[in-house]
Scaffold this motif. Structure first.
Motif, PDB file in Angstrom:
ATOM      1  N   MET A  43       0.841  -1.196   0.000  1.00  0.00           N
ATOM      2  CA  MET A  43       0.000   0.000   0.000  1.00  0.00           C
ATOM      3  C   MET A  43       0.878   1.249   0.000  1.00  0.00           C
ATOM      4  SD  MET A  43      -2.981  -1.378   0.103  1.00  0.00           S
ATOM      5  CE  MET A  43      -3.843   0.178   0.293  1.00  0.00           C
ATOM      6  N   ASP A  44       0.279   2.365  -0.377  1.00  0.00           N
ATOM      7  CA  ASP A  44       1.004   3.633  -0.438  1.00  0.00           C
ATOM      8  C   ASP A  44       0.422   4.604   0.592  1.00  0.00           C
ATOM      9  OD1 ASP A  44       2.620   5.693  -1.221  1.00  0.00           O
ATOM     10  OD2 ASP A  44       1.857   5.832  -3.268  1.00  0.00           O
ATOM     11  N   ASP A  45       1.129   4.825   1.687  1.00  0.00           N
ATOM     12  CA  ASP A  45       0.714   5.786   2.734  1.00  0.00           C
ATOM     13  C   ASP A  45      -0.425   5.262   3.623  1.00  0.00           C
ATOM     14  OD1 ASP A  45       2.476   7.418   1.309  1.00  0.00           O
ATOM     15  OD2 ASP A  45       1.048   9.047   0.980  1.00  0.00           O
ATOM     16  N   LEU A  46      -0.631   3.971   3.679  1.00  0.00           N
ATOM     17  CA  LEU A  46      -1.664   3.438   4.573  1.00  0.00           C
ATOM     18  C   LEU A  46      -1.111   3.390   5.998  1.00  0.00           C
ATOM     19  CD1 LEU A  46      -4.594   2.099   4.387  1.00  0.00           C
ATOM     20  CD2 LEU A  46      -3.384  -0.054   4.731  1.00  0.00           C
ATOM     21  N   THR A  83       9.115   7.482   3.996  1.00  0.00           N
ATOM     22  CA  THR A  83       8.654   7.891   2.663  1.00  0.00           C
ATOM     23  C   THR A  83       8.861   6.738   1.692  1.00  0.00           C
ATOM     24  OG1 THR A  83      10.793   8.851   2.068  1.00  0.00           O
ATOM     25  CG2 THR A  83       9.142  10.365   3.000  1.00  0.00           C
ATOM     26  N   CYS A  84       8.315   6.966   0.503  1.00  0.00           N
ATOM     27  CA  CYS A  84       8.116   5.876  -0.448  1.00  0.00           C
ATOM     28  C   CYS A  84       9.367   5.298  -1.084  1.00  0.00           C
ATOM     29  CB  CYS A  84       7.180   6.424  -1.513  1.00  0.00           C
ATOM     30  SG  CYS A  84       7.090   5.475  -2.980  1.00  0.00           S
ATOM     31  N   THR A  85      10.108   6.121  -1.813  1.00  0.00           N
ATOM     32  CA  THR A  85      11.245   5.600  -2.582  1.00  0.00           C
ATOM     33  C   THR A  85      12.218   4.806  -1.711  1.00  0.00           C
ATOM     34  OG1 THR A  85      11.026   7.359  -4.216  1.00  0.00           O
ATOM     35  CG2 THR A  85      13.162   6.243  -4.112  1.00  0.00           C
ATOM     36  N   GLY A 136       1.829  -1.805 -10.707  1.00  0.00           N
ATOM     37  CA  GLY A 136       1.456  -0.674  -9.858  1.00  0.00           C
ATOM     38  C   GLY A 136       2.533   0.394  -9.809  1.00  0.00           C
ATOM     39  N   LYS A 137       2.676   0.954  -8.602  1.00  0.00           N
ATOM     40  CA  LYS A 137       3.581   2.093  -8.429  1.00  0.00           C
ATOM     41  C   LYS A 137       5.044   1.643  -8.411  1.00  0.00           C
ATOM     42  CE  LYS A 137       4.647   5.797  -5.158  1.00  0.00           C
ATOM     43  NZ  LYS A 137       4.218   6.558  -3.972  1.00  0.00           N
ATOM     44  N   TRP A 138       5.883   2.316  -9.173  1.00  0.00           N
ATOM     45  CA  TRP A 138       7.305   1.984  -9.206  1.00  0.00           C
ATOM     46  C   TRP A 138       8.077   2.954  -8.314  1.00  0.00           C
ATOM     47  CZ3 TRP A 138      10.407  -1.775  -9.615  1.00  0.00           C
ATOM     48  CH2 TRP A 138      11.739  -1.618  -9.980  1.00  0.00           C
ATOM     49  N   PRO A 279      -3.607   4.933  -0.131  1.00  0.00           N
ATOM     50  CA  PRO A 279      -4.378   6.184  -0.263  1.00  0.00           C
ATOM     51  C   PRO A 279      -3.501   7.421  -0.483  1.00  0.00           C
ATOM     52  CG  PRO A 279      -4.143   5.638   2.056  1.00  0.00           C
ATOM     53  CD  PRO A 279      -3.333   4.611   1.284  1.00  0.00           C
ATOM     54  N   HIS A 280      -2.489   7.293  -1.338  1.00  0.00           N
ATOM     55  CA  HIS A 280      -1.640   8.440  -1.698  1.00  0.00           C
ATOM     56  C   HIS A 280      -2.472   9.478  -2.466  1.00  0.00           C
ATOM     57  CE1 HIS A 280       1.738  10.629  -3.534  1.00  0.00           C
ATOM     58  NE2 HIS A 280       2.527  10.032  -2.660  1.00  0.00           N
ATOM     59  N   VAL A 281      -2.019  10.721  -2.439  1.00  0.00           N
ATOM     60  CA  VAL A 281      -2.681  11.778  -3.219  1.00  0.00           C
ATOM     61  C   VAL A 281      -2.290  11.693  -4.693  1.00  0.00           C
ATOM     62  CG1 VAL A 281      -2.861  13.359  -1.277  1.00  0.00           C
ATOM     63  CG2 VAL A 281      -0.823  13.460  -2.744  1.00  0.00           C
ATOM     64  N   SER A 331       2.576  -1.623   4.038  1.00  0.00           N
ATOM     65  CA  SER A 331       2.486  -0.265   3.481  1.00  0.00           C
ATOM     66  C   SER A 331       3.861   0.381   3.451  1.00  0.00           C
ATOM     67  CB  SER A 331       1.534   0.552   4.362  1.00  0.00           C
ATOM     68  OG  SER A 331       1.516   1.911   3.984  1.00  0.00           O
ATOM     69  N   ASP A 332       4.091   1.280   2.492  1.00  0.00           N
ATOM     70  CA  ASP A 332       5.449   1.827   2.302  1.00  0.00           C
ATOM     71  C   ASP A 332       5.859   2.883   3.322  1.00  0.00           C
ATOM     72  OD1 ASP A 332       3.837   3.921   1.363  1.00  0.00           O
ATOM     73  OD2 ASP A 332       5.151   4.370  -0.331  1.00  0.00           O
ATOM     74  N   ASN A 333       4.879   3.491   3.973  1.00  0.00           N
ATOM     75  CA  ASN A 333       5.169   4.486   5.023  1.00  0.00           C
ATOM     76  C   ASN A 333       3.847   4.834   5.707  1.00  0.00           C
ATOM     77  OD1 ASN A 333       5.550   6.364   2.173  1.00  0.00           O
ATOM     78  ND2 ASN A 333       3.968   7.018   3.613  1.00  0.00           N
ATOM     79  N   GLY A 334       3.952   5.670   6.734  1.00  0.00           N
ATOM     80  CA  GLY A 334       2.778   5.994   7.521  1.00  0.00           C
ATOM     81  C   GLY A 334       1.828   6.976   6.854  1.00  0.00           C
ATOM     82  N   GLY A 361       3.596  10.588  11.684  1.00  0.00           N
ATOM     83  CA  GLY A 361       2.945  10.129  10.458  1.00  0.00           C
ATOM     84  C   GLY A 361       3.999  10.086   9.365  1.00  0.00           C
ATOM     85  N   LYS A 362       3.555  10.073   8.133  1.00  0.00           N
ATOM     86  CA  LYS A 362       4.487  10.112   6.999  1.00  0.00           C
ATOM     87  C   LYS A 362       5.531  11.207   7.229  1.00  0.00           C
ATOM     88  CE  LYS A 362       4.334  10.549   1.945  1.00  0.00           C
ATOM     89  NZ  LYS A 362       3.450  10.654   0.762  1.00  0.00           N
ATOM     90  N   TYR A 363       6.725  11.016   6.828  1.00  0.00           N
ATOM     91  CA  TYR A 363       7.872  11.942   6.954  1.00  0.00           C
ATOM     92  C   TYR A 363       8.471  11.989   8.361  1.00  0.00           C
ATOM     93  CZ  TYR A 363       5.412  13.854   2.829  1.00  0.00           C
ATOM     94  OH  TYR A 363       4.747  14.010   1.633  1.00  0.00           O
TER      95      TYR A 363
END
Ligand code: NG6
Ligand code: CA
Length: 518
Positions: A43-46, A83-85, A136-138, A279-281, A331-334, A361-363
């Motif tokens: 997941m992305d940001d879950l 964060t994601c990357t 999906g997301k790379w 649920p990323h933007v 999930s990849d991050n918070g 949270g994220k970051y």
């Protein structure tokens, strides 16, 4: 003498043939039980608190819960970064992201940051005869820089171990807003070539900044460059009209890809890395899910993702391979609410707490940045349980290598196969956590955050980053919300963690002067 020799020779041949027979049936048997399909659902940001199995009461995620209730639900599962990357780099390579200075949030034009010689999860599987795919997301970069999006784009996923790839290059809020299949932009009209620039706009092209009248989603911070489908993005794009994705269809498009991959590969072992965008933007639920959560688009896309997971699991079942497939959900991050668009995530949150009992949270270097939902599910093999073992996504490579009988091991991962299968609760004892280039240490139930000068809060996203001029030390057993800094009260513990941090992270990342270390 002669006679004895003959008898011995016969019995030797007999013994050897028996051995061979056993050997082959053993390896046949091993192949059967140790080559399950493996699916990562990423997941992305879950957030830790976004899943009902993790305590969410204001939103129902029945399909994620089904995995949690039928598998191992880790209370202390970590993404390597907030964060994601960097997280994606680490989940695929089993290396700490801070070992690679390019593992930072990347623009859509960034070159590939995984060395094509680097060991990766898909390469490890391939060596054991698996077919491998990413859908999906790379967001790990493509090409060598200055990519021509109108030609085959590479190196990319196909050069670091994936036999098949169907991806978006970076994020849903970054250009190019197109899908690539095995390096080729889908639906591209050669008469309308794609141009991408992250510095300058193309003459005459509208932007989120200058053309608010063209927007159906308003930007809050950043996100004011090219407009695609009425949504302002990061980066400038010209051309490629027919190739542009429809945001509301993205979940269905990735799901269909994942399903048809599973159907086509059901007869040989496969590894599927299914990287959802929610649920990323920008949060753009399909109309089927619009308004369904009562929480605005952020809640709606969580419901959408949950549905996708249900569909994916149904596909495994329908194809008769559910009991031969290990699923890892994480999930990849918070979580983050306002990550750059006005989309009611803050206004309609109500009593929902995406971070659960955690801080940040994220970051953030606080727990909610990296501690995420983490579930392993394997019907018929994994017995349901809640596990407190500390596990990290970076450990998947070594653990799964052990599962499939591969000798490959990554630098920083641990073999936590027993933990992932629910047979042990030992887990890691130490883990360095990362958040936008800052690092901290979790050791057993303790967290040590070195002093950092940066702002305490990222005002744009309204998240506490974990920065403080003082050392921070928290006892997660007593204080999961990280409210009581014990650095002053527990100088010995603090020293112990700082020493451990230095032993992993290296010298020069924490000022030890105030601690009088040896
Ligand atoms: C940030 C973006 C944010 C998000 C993030 C990457 C701005 C102001 N913010 O730079 O919206 O895209 O990068 O998120 O541009 S991640 O989950 O892929 O790491
Ligand atoms: Ca993310």
């Amino acid at each position: 003498m002669m006679r004895t020799y003959k008898i011995n020779l016969y019995s030797l041949v007999f013994a050897i043939s028996i051995l061979f027979a056993c050997g082959s049936s053993d390896s046949e048997y091993e192949k059967k039980v140790s080559s399950p399909n493996v699916v990562f659902i990423y997941m992305d940001d879950l957030g830790y608190g976004d899943v009902s199995a993790y305590g969410a009461t204001e939103i129902a995620t029945p399909n994620m819960d089904k995995l949690a209730k039928g598998g191992v639900r880790f209370t202390d599962g970590y993404a390597p970064s907030a964060t994601c990357t960097p997280s994606r780099y680490a989940i695929l390579t089993g290396r700490y992201p801070w070992r690679n200075e390019d593992a930072k949030i990347l623009p859509g034009t960034a070159p590939l940051i995984i060395d094509t010689d680097q060991l990766t999860v898909p390469k490890m599987f391939k060596e054991k005869g698996y077919h491998t795919a990413v859908v999906g997301k790379w967001h790990l970069g493509l090409g060598h820089g200055n990519v021509d999006w109108n030609q085959k784009v590479g190196p990319g996923p196909n050069e670091v171990g994936f036999d098949y790839s169907f991806i978006m290059a970076a994020t849903q809020d970054r250009v190019p807003t197109v899908y690539l299949r095995d390096g080729l932009v889908q639906g591209l009209d050669p008469d309308d070539p794609i141009k991408i620039d992250y510095e300058e706009n193309f003459e005459g092209e509208p932007t989120g900044k200058d053309n608010p009248e063209l927007l159906r989603m308003k930007w809050h911070h950043g996100h004011n460059n090219s407009i695609v489908n009425g949504i302002p993005r990061i980066g400038f794009m010209k051309g490629g009209e027919k190739a542009k994705w429809v945001d509301e269809d993205m979940a269905d498009v990735f799901l269909e890809e994942a399903k048809s991959y599973i159907k086509s590969k059901k007869d040989n072992p496969f590894f599927l890395y299914y990287a959802l965008q929610q649920p990323h933007v920008p949060r753009t639920p399909h109309p089927r899910f619009e308004g369904k959560s009562g929480m605005g688009p952020r809640g709606d896309v969580i419901l959408e993702a949950d549905w996708c997971i249900g569909e994916l699991m149904d596909t495994l079942e329908e194809e008769g391979i559910l009991e031969n497939t290990l699923v890892v959900f994480t999930s990849d991050n918070g979580p983050v609410l306002n990550d750059g668009y006005y989309d009611d995530a803050v206004e309609k949150l109500g009593n929902h707490t995406p971070w659960g009992p955690l801080r940040g949270g994220k970051y953030s270097l606080f727990e909610a940045g990296t501690r995420v939902p983490f579930i392993t599910y394997w019907k018929g093999t994994i017995k349901p349980k809640v596990s407190e073992a500390m596990v990290c996504q970076m450990d998947l490579l070594n653990s799964l290598a052990a599962l499939v009988g591969s000798e490959e091991r990554s630098e920083d991962g641990e073999n936590l196969l027993e933990e992932l299968l629910g047979k042990s609760e030992k887990g890691r004892s130490s883990l360095v956590l990362e958040a936008t280039s800052r690092t901290a240490l979790r050791h057993e139930n303790w967290i040590m955050i070195p002093p950092y000068d940066g702002p305490k809060v990222n005002e744009n996203v309204n998240i506490e980053l974990g920065n403080s001029k003082e050392f921070q030390l928290y006892d997660l057993n007593q204080d999961i919300g990280q409210r009581q800094n014990l650095a002053q009260q527990q100088p010995e513990k603090l020293k112990e963690l700082v020493e451990e941090f230095i032993s992993i992270r290296g010298e020069g990342y924490v000022n030890t002067e105030p601690l009088e270390l040896k």
